[in-house]
Motif scaffolding. Structure first.
Motif, PDB file in Angstrom:
ATOM      1  N   GLY A  32       0.837  -1.197   0.000  1.00 27.62           N
ATOM      2  CA  GLY A  32       0.000   0.000   0.000  1.00 27.62           C
ATOM      3  C   GLY A  32       0.869   1.242   0.000  1.00 27.62           C
ATOM      4  N   SER A  33       1.607   1.408   1.091  1.00 27.19           N
ATOM      5  CA  SER A  33       2.469   2.586   1.237  1.00 27.19           C
ATOM      6  C   SER A  33       3.692   2.182   2.052  1.00 27.19           C
ATOM      7  N   THR A  34       4.862   2.472   1.561  1.00 27.55           N
ATOM      8  CA  THR A  34       6.086   2.138   2.300  1.00 27.55           C
ATOM      9  C   THR A  34       6.165   2.944   3.604  1.00 27.55           C
ATOM     10  N   HIS A  57       5.964  -0.914  -6.449  1.00 24.04           N
ATOM     11  CA  HIS A  57       4.640  -0.356  -6.721  1.00 24.04           C
ATOM     12  C   HIS A  57       3.905  -0.120  -5.406  1.00 24.04           C
ATOM     13  N   GLN A  58       3.175   0.984  -5.340  1.00 19.10           N
ATOM     14  CA  GLN A  58       2.324   1.264  -4.188  1.00 19.10           C
ATOM     15  C   GLN A  58       0.882   1.401  -4.659  1.00 19.10           C
ATOM     16  N   THR A  59      -0.031   0.782  -3.913  1.00 20.60           N
ATOM     17  CA  THR A  59      -1.449   0.892  -4.281  1.00 20.60           C
ATOM     18  C   THR A  59      -2.155   1.983  -3.483  1.00 20.60           C
ATOM     19  N   ALA A  60      -1.496   2.493  -2.455  1.00 16.53           N
ATOM     20  CA  ALA A  60      -2.091   3.580  -1.659  1.00 16.53           C
ATOM     21  C   ALA A  60      -0.981   4.545  -1.234  1.00 16.53           C
ATOM     22  N   GLY A  61      -0.162   4.934  -2.197  1.00 21.45           N
ATOM     23  CA  GLY A  61       0.962   5.832  -1.915  1.00 21.45           C
ATOM     24  C   GLY A  61       0.454   7.157  -1.369  1.00 21.45           C
ATOM     25  N   ARG A  62       1.118   7.634  -0.351  1.00 21.14           N
ATOM     26  CA  ARG A  62       0.657   8.848   0.324  1.00 21.14           C
ATOM     27  C   ARG A  62       1.519  10.038  -0.045  1.00 21.14           C
ATOM     28  N   ARG A  68      -2.669  11.645  -2.986  1.00 18.50           N
ATOM     29  CA  ARG A  68      -2.150  10.348  -3.398  1.00 18.50           C
ATOM     30  C   ARG A  68      -0.802  10.529  -4.087  1.00 18.50           C
ATOM     31  N   TRP A  69      -0.007   9.475  -4.084  1.00 16.17           N
ATOM     32  CA  TRP A  69       1.251   9.478  -4.838  1.00 16.17           C
ATOM     33  C   TRP A  69       1.280   8.196  -5.652  1.00 16.17           C
ATOM     34  N   ASP A  70       1.116   8.321  -6.956  1.00 19.37           N
ATOM     35  CA  ASP A  70       0.971   7.143  -7.821  1.00 19.37           C
ATOM     36  C   ASP A  70       2.077   7.085  -8.867  1.00 19.37           C
ATOM     37  N   VAL A  79      10.430   4.895  -1.767  1.00 21.39           N
ATOM     38  CA  VAL A  79      11.230   4.358  -0.667  1.00 21.39           C
ATOM     39  C   VAL A  79      11.022   5.172   0.606  1.00 21.39           C
ATOM     40  N   THR A  80      11.178   4.486   1.744  1.00 19.27           N
ATOM     41  CA  THR A  80      11.026   5.142   3.043  1.00 19.27           C
ATOM     42  C   THR A  80      12.186   4.764   3.954  1.00 19.27           C
ATOM     43  N   LEU A  81      12.701   5.755   4.679  1.00 12.39           N
ATOM     44  CA  LEU A  81      13.793   5.552   5.634  1.00 12.39           C
ATOM     45  C   LEU A  81      13.234   5.730   7.042  1.00 12.39           C
ATOM     46  N   ASN A 123      10.059  20.566   0.707  1.00 12.27           N
ATOM     47  CA  ASN A 123      10.996  19.497   0.371  1.00 12.27           C
ATOM     48  C   ASN A 123      10.780  18.872  -0.985  1.00 12.27           C
ATOM     49  N   ASP A 124      10.174  19.590  -1.901  1.00 16.99           N
ATOM     50  CA  ASP A 124      10.088  19.048  -3.257  1.00 16.99           C
ATOM     51  C   ASP A 124      11.459  19.150  -3.911  1.00 16.99           C
ATOM     52  N   VAL A 125      11.765  18.173  -4.758  1.00 17.14           N
ATOM     53  CA  VAL A 125      12.946  18.304  -5.608  1.00 17.14           C
ATOM     54  C   VAL A 125      12.442  18.756  -6.975  1.00 17.14           C
ATOM     55  N   ALA A 133      10.559  15.083  -7.435  1.00  9.59           N
ATOM     56  CA  ALA A 133      10.381  14.191  -6.282  1.00  9.59           C
ATOM     57  C   ALA A 133       9.662  14.920  -5.162  1.00  9.59           C
ATOM     58  N   GLY A 134       8.938  14.137  -4.350  1.00  4.79           N
ATOM     59  CA  GLY A 134       8.285  14.674  -3.159  1.00  4.79           C
ATOM     60  C   GLY A 134       8.699  13.870  -1.941  1.00  4.79           C
ATOM     61  N   VAL A 135       8.693  14.524  -0.798  1.00  8.04           N
ATOM     62  CA  VAL A 135       9.154  13.904   0.449  1.00  8.04           C
ATOM     63  C   VAL A 135       8.051  14.052   1.492  1.00  8.04           C
ATOM     64  N   VAL A 148      10.618   8.803   6.790  1.00  5.28           N
ATOM     65  CA  VAL A 148      10.685   9.813   5.731  1.00  5.28           C
ATOM     66  C   VAL A 148      10.655   9.080   4.404  1.00  5.28           C
ATOM     67  N   GLY A 149       9.597   9.321   3.635  1.00  2.00           N
ATOM     68  CA  GLY A 149       9.447   8.658   2.336  1.00  2.00           C
ATOM     69  C   GLY A 149       9.721   9.619   1.211  1.00  2.00           C
ATOM     70  N   ILE A 150      10.293   9.082   0.152  1.00  3.21           N
ATOM     71  CA  ILE A 150      10.504   9.906  -1.046  1.00  3.21           C
ATOM     72  C   ILE A 150      10.026   9.127  -2.268  1.00  3.21           C
ATOM     73  N   GLY A 151       9.312   9.840  -3.117  1.00  2.00           N
ATOM     74  CA  GLY A 151       8.941   9.311  -4.422  1.00  2.00           C
ATOM     75  C   GLY A 151       9.662  10.144  -5.464  1.00  2.00           C
ATOM     76  N   LEU A 152      10.500   9.505  -6.270  1.00  5.59           N
ATOM     77  CA  LEU A 152      11.317  10.243  -7.250  1.00  5.59           C
ATOM     78  C   LEU A 152      11.050   9.676  -8.634  1.00  5.59           C
TER      79      LEU A 152
HETATM   80  C1  BTN Z   1       4.556  14.788  -1.790  1.00  8.68           C
HETATM   81  O1  BTN Z   1       3.328  14.840  -1.868  1.00  8.68           O
HETATM   82  O2  BTN Z   1       5.251  15.638  -2.343  1.00  8.68           O
HETATM   83  C2  BTN Z   1       5.242  13.695  -1.017  1.00  8.68           C
HETATM   84  C3  BTN Z   1       5.210  12.396  -1.768  1.00  8.68           C
HETATM   85  C4  BTN Z   1       5.881  11.263  -1.006  1.00  8.68           C
HETATM   86  C5  BTN Z   1       5.718   9.940  -1.738  1.00  8.68           C
HETATM   87  C6  BTN Z   1       6.563   8.845  -1.139  1.00  8.68           C
HETATM   88  S1  BTN Z   1       6.626   7.405  -2.183  1.00  8.68           S
HETATM   89  C7  BTN Z   1       7.376   6.490  -0.904  1.00  8.68           C
HETATM   90  C8  BTN Z   1       6.694   6.908   0.386  1.00  8.68           C
HETATM   91  N1  BTN Z   1       5.513   6.111   0.630  1.00  8.68           N
HETATM   92  C9  BTN Z   1       4.399   6.834   0.573  1.00  8.68           C
HETATM   93  O3  BTN Z   1       3.243   6.392   0.739  1.00  8.68           O
HETATM   94  N2  BTN Z   1       4.702   8.119   0.320  1.00  8.68           N
HETATM   95  C10 BTN Z   1       6.126   8.323   0.213  1.00  8.68           C
END
Ligand code: BTN
Length: 250
Positions: A32-34, A57-62, A68-70, A79-81, A123-125, A133-135, A148-152
């Motif tokens: 769903g979400s890392t 792949h995430q089915t409910a990325g936040r 949503r983050w798809d 990825v999440t740290l 924290n956007d790249v 990318a978003g964090v 702390v998750g990042i989608g790049l």
């Molecule tokens: C944003 O909206 O700018 C932040 C997006 C963060 C997305 C990443 S993807 C990995 C991690 N897992 C999530 O569900 N969200 C973050």
């Protein structure tokens, strides 16, 4: 949540012991979400400091602000740290991850890109004025651990976003980019000054969309030690800890 992978059960523990600096990198094909998984794993005691969870792949990325983050499977870095360091603030960790992402991209393409690549508050790249990318940071209310998750966008980007493949012709894999990012994260310890250097928002005329449909137009003057942005508008200083910033063209 039914889509949430059990980190402990389905983990593929590739090369934990060979990684420098004690990163415990786990990988799942889908979840769903890392962020959600790693937060839950930390609360169960199944993940410790410096655990990293990457998904294809995430089915409910936040995303930020409950968005949503798809991304299509396998295309991007998701990825999440995890940090259980009680002294680490979410704001500083997010700045480190953002700066590490910038440095990782520059390492992947083999050149620095100070005019094209940088950060937008908080924290956007940004790459070529579009979001690369978003964090997103979340803190456990029970343990205090921070994820702390990042989608790049590596190989795919939604309309209006940038990606490494389309903007830079870079075909690095998400896994290889993560290795670079983790290396750089450890280089970015004293982030305050470095964050300002790469923050493209400073000095810009901006529009800030605030909660409650409020808008603030002004000039971004500073970022305080807590990571809040200082906006000067009609001679007044506004110190904001949340909001969507748009860089206006002047
Ligand atoms: C944003 O909206 O700018 C932040 C997006 C963060 C997305 C990443 S993807 C990995 C991690 N897992 C999530 O569900 N969200 C973050």
């Amino acid at each position: 949540m039914s889509t949430t992978a059990n980190v402990g059960a389905v983990t593929v523990r590739g090369g934990i012991s060979s990684r420098p600096n004690g990163w415990d990198v786990r990988h799942v094909p889908e979840t769903g979400s890392t962020n959600t998984d790693l937060l839950e794993a930390a609360e169960r005691g199944d993940a410790g400091d410096r655990t990293v969870l990457r998904a294809d792949h995430q089915t409910a990325g936040r995303g930020r602000l409950d968005r949503r983050w798809d991304a299509p499977p396998g295309t991007n870095l998701l990825v999440t740290l995890l940090s259980t360091d009680a002294g680490a603030s979410p704001s500083t960790l997010m700045q480190r991850v953002g700066l590490a992402a910038v440095a990782a991209v520059e390492a992947a393409v083999g050149t620095s890109l100070p005019d094209r690549l940088g950060l937008k508050w908080p924290n956007d790249v940004l790459l070529d004025d579009a979001k690369l990318a978003g964090v997103l940071a979340q803190r456990s209310t029970t343990t205090g651990a921070v994820v702390v998750g990042i989608g790049l966008n590596v190989g795919w980007a939604p309309d209006g976003f940038s990606s490494l493949s389309s903007n830079l012709g870079c075909d690095v894999s998400p896994a290889a980019l993560l290795d670079l990012l983790l290396e750089r994260f450890d280089d970015e310890r004293d982030v305050g000054e470095r964050y300002r250097e790469r923050l493209m928002t400073l000095g810009r005329t901006v529009r800030v969309e605030l909660p409650g449909n409020r808008i603030l137009d002004g000039v971004a003057r500073d970022v305080d030690p807590s990571g809040r942005i200082v906006i000067e508008s009609h001679g007044e200083r506004h110190v904001l800890d949340v909001g969507d910033v748009i860089h206006l063209r002047t």
